[in-house]
Design a protein around this motif. Structure first.
Motif, mmCIF file in Angstrom:
data_model
loop_
_atom_site.group_PDB
_atom_site.id
_atom_site.type_symbol
_atom_site.label_atom_id
_atom_site.label_comp_id
_atom_site.label_asym_id
_atom_site.label_seq_id
_atom_site.Cartn_x
_atom_site.Cartn_y
_atom_site.Cartn_z
ATOM 1 N N VAL A 201 42.514 -26.862 49.283
ATOM 2 C CA VAL A 201 42.252 -26.167 48.018
ATOM 3 C C VAL A 201 41.171 -26.840 47.191
ATOM 4 O O VAL A 201 40.537 -26.201 46.341
ATOM 5 N N ALA A 202 40.948 -28.132 47.412
ATOM 6 C CA ALA A 202 39.939 -28.860 46.637
ATOM 7 C C ALA A 202 38.541 -28.748 47.233
ATOM 8 O O ALA A 202 37.586 -29.264 46.648
ATOM 9 N N ASP A 203 38.423 -28.068 48.373
ATOM 10 C CA ASP A 203 37.135 -27.919 49.050
ATOM 11 C C ASP A 203 36.592 -26.507 48.818
ATOM 12 O O ASP A 203 37.211 -25.521 49.216
ATOM 13 N N HIS B 112 35.699 -19.398 52.209
ATOM 14 C CA HIS B 112 35.831 -18.732 53.509
ATOM 15 C C HIS B 112 37.140 -17.949 53.593
ATOM 16 O O HIS B 112 37.158 -16.789 54.030
ATOM 17 N N ALA B 113 38.241 -18.578 53.153
ATOM 18 C CA ALA B 113 39.540 -17.913 53.226
ATOM 19 C C ALA B 113 39.609 -16.705 52.291
ATOM 20 O O ALA B 113 40.158 -15.655 52.650
ATOM 21 N N ILE B 114 39.040 -16.830 51.102
ATOM 22 C CA ILE B 114 39.018 -15.705 50.157
ATOM 23 C C ILE B 114 38.206 -14.547 50.731
ATOM 24 O O ILE B 114 38.642 -13.384 50.720
ATOM 25 N N SER B 115 37.033 -14.836 51.241
ATOM 26 C CA SER B 115 36.160 -13.782 51.785
ATOM 27 C C SER B 115 36.813 -13.074 52.968
ATOM 28 O O SER B 115 36.759 -11.846 53.070
ATOM 29 N N THR B 116 37.450 -13.846 53.843
ATOM 30 C CA THR B 116 38.099 -13.251 55.010
ATOM 31 C C THR B 116 39.308 -12.420 54.601
ATOM 32 O O THR B 116 39.576 -11.359 55.183
ATOM 33 N N ILE C 11 42.306 -8.775 46.559
ATOM 34 C CA ILE C 11 43.315 -9.745 46.107
ATOM 35 C C ILE C 11 43.803 -9.297 44.740
ATOM 36 O O ILE C 11 43.003 -9.031 43.840
ATOM 37 N N HIS C 12 45.111 -9.226 44.580
ATOM 38 C CA HIS C 12 45.694 -8.779 43.318
ATOM 39 C C HIS C 12 46.501 -9.864 42.609
ATOM 40 O O HIS C 12 46.648 -9.831 41.387
ATOM 41 N N VAL C 13 47.044 -10.804 43.389
ATOM 42 C CA VAL C 13 47.888 -11.863 42.830
ATOM 43 C C VAL C 13 47.495 -13.186 43.469
ATOM 44 O O VAL C 13 47.216 -13.249 44.673
ATOM 45 N N LEU C 14 47.466 -14.236 42.666
ATOM 46 C CA LEU C 14 47.337 -15.594 43.179
ATOM 47 C C LEU C 14 48.469 -16.432 42.618
ATOM 48 O O LEU C 14 48.709 -16.439 41.402
ATOM 49 N N VAL C 15 49.164 -17.150 43.498
ATOM 50 C CA VAL C 15 50.147 -18.146 43.080
ATOM 51 C C VAL C 15 49.691 -19.485 43.639
ATOM 52 O O VAL C 15 49.624 -19.677 44.855
ATOM 53 N N ASN C 16 49.365 -20.408 42.766
ATOM 54 C CA ASN C 16 48.926 -21.747 43.168
ATOM 55 C C ASN C 16 50.125 -22.680 43.240
ATOM 56 O O ASN C 16 50.632 -23.142 42.206
ATOM 57 N N PHE D 104 42.161 -24.891 39.941
ATOM 58 C CA PHE D 104 41.070 -24.164 39.305
ATOM 59 C C PHE D 104 40.119 -23.575 40.344
ATOM 60 O O PHE D 104 39.635 -22.443 40.191
ATOM 61 N N ASN D 105 39.859 -24.323 41.394
ATOM 62 C CA ASN D 105 38.951 -23.858 42.433
ATOM 63 C C ASN D 105 39.417 -22.537 43.031
ATOM 64 O O ASN D 105 38.640 -21.575 43.136
ATOM 65 N N VAL D 106 40.680 -22.471 43.407
ATOM 66 C CA VAL D 106 41.197 -21.230 43.999
ATOM 67 C C VAL D 106 41.266 -20.125 42.951
ATOM 68 O O VAL D 106 40.924 -18.965 43.225
ATOM 69 N N ALA D 107 41.680 -20.470 41.730
ATOM 70 C CA ALA D 107 41.811 -19.455 40.680
ATOM 71 C C ALA D 107 40.480 -18.798 40.354
ATOM 72 O O ALA D 107 40.392 -17.576 40.211
ATOM 73 N N ARG D 108 39.426 -19.600 40.245
ATOM 74 C CA ARG D 108 38.125 -19.026 39.864
ATOM 75 C C ARG D 108 37.589 -18.096 40.956
ATOM 76 O O ARG D 108 37.036 -17.015 40.649
ATOM 77 N N LEU D 109 37.780 -18.462 42.224
ATOM 78 C CA LEU D 109 37.265 -17.635 43.315
ATOM 79 C C LEU D 109 38.127 -16.391 43.530
ATOM 80 O O LEU D 109 37.610 -15.313 43.852
#
Length: 256
Positions: free
Chosen positions: A60-62, A68-72, A80-85, A120-125
């Motif tokens: 998650v920090a990279d 890549h995972a978000i785009s795929t 994507i409708h929901v994110l749970v970190n 934050f990285n995952v949330a912003r993307l």
């Protein structure tokens, strides 16, 4: 938000609170995408739910790993409708150890890097993709749920790094919700107490009982399903925004 056929990304979704969240979303008809470093557990989960669960080995920090995972995910599931970190680490270390030696800066930085910067990285993307969704009747396009900890408020001895990382997650809840309000994306944080995850199940009663004694009611550790259930409730209640919710049985952690 009606979760049927929606896409929920869950970091740390192969075990513990993350896995419980995945199971709750699947029960509501959503599809789930698991970001985790545990490839064996993640692949097994995807194989158990073909067509309903995707797995990506993600740090998650990279930035590149997450992008890549978000785009795929968007290519395969359409959005994507929901994110749970839920991804995080819990390393402990006193500012000065018993020999009066300072905590290595690298240890402090790693905890911040994974727990705070990773969130934050995952949330912003994820938000970038959510902003492209068609709004529902209430103008909603997505929901972000970050995971803090009661240590953000009641940090114990040896938790300076962990408490700082989780305090940062709490601190970014309101400004992130304000940033994303114009897009119809809500942001909330859950601050769990002590839950009966596989890690806690592996410790002795001698260690468990003093922790349970600090819980007010009910007198037990949290059930991971209770965390997952709250994630679902946050998604379904469109007026819940910019809030940090303690889910802890009323626990107030002592110094040690």
């Amino acid at each position: 938000m009606n979760l049927n056929d929606k896409v929920a990304v869950v970091t740390g979704g192969a075990s513990g609170l993350g896995l419980a969240s995945v199971e709750q979303f699947l029960a509501k008809g959503a599809r789930a995408v698991v970001f985790d470093m545990n490839e064996e557990a993640g692949q097994a989960l995807a194989q158990k739910h073909p067509g309903k669960v995707l797995f990506f080995k993600v740090n998650v920090a990279d930035e590149d790993s997450v992008q890549h995972a978000i785009s795929t995910t968007v290519k395969e599931f359409g959005g994507i409708h929901v994110l749970v970190n839920c991804a995080g680490i819990g390393a402990a270390g006193k500012t000065l150890d018993r020999d009066s030696k300072a905590l290595p800066l690298a240890a402090f930085a790693k905890t911040i890097q994974v727990n705070l910067i990773g969130s934050f990285n995952v949330a912003r993307l994820a938000a970038e993709e959510m902003a492209k969704n068609q709004p529902d009747a209430d103008g909603q396009r997505g929901v972000i749920i970050n995971t803090a900890s009661v240590a953000a408020f009641d940090g114990q001895t040896g938790q300076a790094a962990y408490s700082a990382s989780k305090g940062g997650v709490v601190g970014m809840t309101l400004p992130m919700a304000r940033d994303l309000a114009r897009y119809g994306i809500r942001v909330n944080t859950i601050a769990p107490g002590i839950f009966d995850t596989p890690m806690m199940q592996g410790v002795s009663d001698e260690y468990r009982q003093p922790l349970i004694a600090m819980v007010q009611n009910p007198k037990r550790f949290g059930n991971p399903a209770e965390y997952g259930s709250l994630c679902v409730s946050i998604c379904q209640n469109a007026y819940l925004n910019a809030e940090t919710i303690r889910l802890d049985g009323g626990i107030r952690m002592q110094a040690k």
